[in-house]
Design an enzyme around this catalytic site. Structure first.
Site, PDB file in Angstrom:
ATOM      1  CE  LYS A  19      -2.936   0.820   3.620  1.00 35.39           C
ATOM      2  NZ  LYS A  19      -2.851   2.206   4.132  1.00 35.39           N
ATOM      3  CB  SER A  20       3.774   2.312   2.046  1.00 39.49           C
ATOM      4  OG  SER A  20       3.172   2.231   3.297  1.00 39.49           O
ATOM      5  N   GLY A  87      -5.125   8.076   5.344  1.00 43.85           N
ATOM      6  CA  GLY A  87      -4.213   9.040   5.969  1.00 43.85           C
ATOM      7  C   GLY A  87      -3.005   9.313   5.102  1.00 43.85           C
ATOM      8  NE  ARG A 115      -5.574   8.137  11.002  1.00 43.99           N
ATOM      9  CZ  ARG A 115      -4.946   7.344  10.122  1.00 43.99           C
ATOM     10  NH1 ARG A 115      -5.623   6.831   9.103  1.00 43.99           N
ATOM     11  NH2 ARG A 115      -3.679   7.081  10.273  1.00 43.99           N
ATOM     12  CB  SER A 158       4.658   9.891  11.416  1.00 39.92           C
ATOM     13  OG  SER A 158       3.817   9.998  10.291  1.00 39.92           O
ATOM     14  CD  GLN A 160       0.231   8.244   7.106  1.00 39.74           C
ATOM     15  OE1 GLN A 160      -0.375   9.056   7.809  1.00 39.74           O
ATOM     16  NE2 GLN A 160      -0.290   7.092   6.742  1.00 39.74           N
ATOM     17  CG  ASP A 303       0.262  -0.107   9.315  1.00 40.92           C
ATOM     18  OD1 ASP A 303      -0.210   0.703  10.133  1.00 40.92           O
ATOM     19  OD2 ASP A 303       0.752   0.243   8.224  1.00 40.92           O
ATOM     20  CE  LYS A 330      -0.654   4.208  12.738  1.00 39.36           C
ATOM     21  NZ  LYS A 330       0.060   4.957  11.695  1.00 39.36           N
ATOM     22  NE  ARG A 376      -2.829  -1.912   8.204  1.00 45.54           N
ATOM     23  CZ  ARG A 376      -2.525  -2.386   7.002  1.00 45.54           C
ATOM     24  NH1 ARG A 376      -2.659  -3.672   6.720  1.00 45.54           N
ATOM     25  NH2 ARG A 376      -2.095  -1.585   6.048  1.00 45.54           N
TER      26      ARG A 376
HETATM   27  C1  S3P Z   1       2.280   4.760   6.148  1.00 44.41           C
HETATM   28  C2  S3P Z   1       2.864   5.061   7.344  1.00 44.41           C
HETATM   29  C3  S3P Z   1       2.350   4.604   8.642  1.00 44.41           C
HETATM   30  C4  S3P Z   1       1.367   3.456   8.494  1.00 44.41           C
HETATM   31  C5  S3P Z   1       0.382   3.681   7.379  1.00 44.41           C
HETATM   32  C6  S3P Z   1       1.097   3.895   6.046  1.00 44.41           C
HETATM   33  C7  S3P Z   1       2.877   5.311   4.916  1.00 44.41           C
HETATM   34  O1  S3P Z   1       1.722   5.688   9.274  1.00 44.41           O
HETATM   35  O2  S3P Z   1       0.669   3.227   9.695  1.00 44.41           O
HETATM   36  O3  S3P Z   1      -0.476   2.560   7.257  1.00 44.41           O
HETATM   37  O4  S3P Z   1       2.564   4.812   3.816  1.00 44.41           O
HETATM   38  O5  S3P Z   1       3.672   6.241   5.017  1.00 44.41           O
HETATM   39  P1  S3P Z   1       2.577   6.805  10.061  1.00 44.41           P
HETATM   40  O6  S3P Z   1       3.590   7.295   9.121  1.00 44.41           O
HETATM   41  O7  S3P Z   1       1.641   7.897  10.455  1.00 44.41           O
HETATM   42  O8  S3P Z   1       3.146   6.080  11.248  1.00 44.41           O
END
Ligand code: S3P
Length: 415
Positions: A19-20, A87, A115, A158, A160, A303, A330, A376
């Site tokens: 996914k990321s 997110g 969030r 994080s 993100q 996750d 989350k 999840r």
């Molecule tokens: C992700 C980072 C994680 C993870 C999310 C995907 C990403 O969150 O929990 O499912 O793709 O960068 P955080 O960066 O907020 O920890």
């Protein structure tokens, strides 16, 4: 969704794409010069939200069979972007749009709107960005601004937040340094380097200068966070092989948990694809020891913690997971929703301020899982029910489509 108990569970599985990495491949190529194909992409709802947002902003993103074809937009147009449940979409997009000449509104579903978003708005404002939140949450508005590089220390580990700052820094004058308290997943750094960005990563510190991105094809490996459900069932009930899984060291905390709990496993066919380490992971049924897990490992398995908690319920003795307060923000409050899930199935889990204490009894009875519409929790609940004595059912089961379309069908194939 009814889930029957299984005496044994074995098989070879190729779970959907990471996914990321899919989010990043679509988002970055949509902002790059040229066009690219993303193969093995995850076509789950979250990544489709990213695709829809990039289309709204003027890029061409089309699903062609099993690939996503992306033609970058030279300039984005002002747009309203619906980030759905995602997110990653909202936070990365905020960074990407921060230094551009567009006005954008970013909205999300009720879960995403609850969030925290100041964690990304605040560091972006330090670069000069104009980002407004709604009392710290979505909707967000991003307005045109000129950005200047600076040093940013993020409050949480994080990916993100880190990625949002890095993306903004690509359009900022001068040099930007992002430092995080612990290393979070580094897919952004790897992919942007492959697309020609001026970016240097050293430990928990990333240095970025203004750059133009060049489109690059991406082959997306299978998502270790999705493989985790099948690997866990292998550890509990048989032998499972998950093929072509991304094993970037910033994501493989699950394997350290396997080491600590006595899960027997092997990595096979290890190689690198598009700058990301990939391998097949084979897991064998094992007698599980209880787990002590602290903050150091949390970013590398954040996750996977709900399904790790399920494994702890099947160990003999008390497991303690701490340093995981990020779980509270989350898709649901995963400290509460994971504990609720285990206890509803006859487990013994006490939620704490930053994790859980789980008294494992090598078994769960079964019952009803309230997923809280959190993908999840639904999938971890399905693992727990499959390994339980009576099985049971999952409420709001379709939320698995966020990250793993076809999950229940694949689960049925294990025998
Ligand atoms: C992700 C980072 C994680 C993870 C999310 C995907 C990403 O969150 O929990 O499912 O793709 O960068 P955080 O960066 O907020 O920890």
């Amino acid at each position: 969704m009814k889930i029957l108990p299984k005496n044994a569970f074995a098989g070879a599985f190729t779970v959907p794409g990471d996914k990321s990495i899919t989010h990043r491949a679509v988002l970055f190529n949509a902002a790059a010069e040229g066009e690219a194909y993303v193969t093995g992409a995850l076509l789950g709802e979250d990544c489709l939200s990213t695709a829809a947002c990039m289309r709204a902003l003027g890029a061409k993103v089309t699903v062609e069979g099993a690939a996503v074809h992306v033609i970058g937009a030279q300039e984005f147009c002002s747009a309203a972007c619906d980030c759905g449940n995602s997110g990653t979409t909202m936070r990365l997009l905020t960074g990407l749009l921060a230094g551009r000449k567009v006005q954008a509104t970013l909205t999300g579903d009720p879960s995403l709107s609850a969030r925290p978003m100041e964690r990304v708005a605040r560091p972006l404002r330090r670069l000069g960005a104009r980002v407004a939140t709604t009392a710290g949450h979505a909707p967000l508005t991003v307005s045109p601004a000129a950005l200047y590089g600076c040093t940013v220390q993020t409050e949480v580990a994080s990916a993100q937040v880190k990625s949002a700052v890095i993306l903004a820094a690509l359009g900022a004058e001068g040099e930007t340094v992002v430092e995080e308290p612990q290393l979070s997943r580094d897919h952004t750094e790897r992919m942007l380097a492959a697309m020609g960005a001026d970016i240097r990563a050293e430990g928990t510190r990333v240095t970025v200068r203004r750059s133009v991105l060049h489109a690059a094809d991406v082959r997306v490996p299978a998502d270790i966070s999705s493989a985790a459900y099948f690997l866990a069932l292998g550890a509990l009930k048989g032998e499972v092989l998950c093929k072509n899984v991304g094993v970037n060291p910033t994501r493989t905390g699950l394997l350290r948990v396997f080491d600590a709990m006595g899960v027997r496993y092997a990595l096979e066919n290890a190689h690198t694809e598009c700058g990301e380490p990939v391998a097949d992971i084979r897991v064998y049924r094992s007698a599980l020891r209880p787990l002590r897990l602290g903050a150091e490992l949390v970013p590398s398995l954040i996750d996977e913690l709900p399904v790790i908690a399920v494994l702890c319920a099947f160990a003999e003795g008390e497991s303690v997971i701490s340093g995981a307060e990020e779980l509270k923000v989350k898709e649901s409050d995963r400290i509460a929703s994971t504990a609720g899930m285990l206890n509803a199935l006859g487990g013994d889990c006490t939620p704490t301020a930053d994790g859980f204490v789980i008294r494992g009894r090598r078994t769960l009875v079964g019952g009803t899982v309230r997923s809280q519409k959190d993908h999840r929790i639904a999938m971890s609940g399905a693992v727990a029910l499959s390994a339980s004595e009576t099985g049971g059912e999952i409420e709001d089961a379709e939320c698995v489509n966020i990250s793993f379309p076809g999950f229940y069908g694949m689960l049925e194939k294990g025998e």
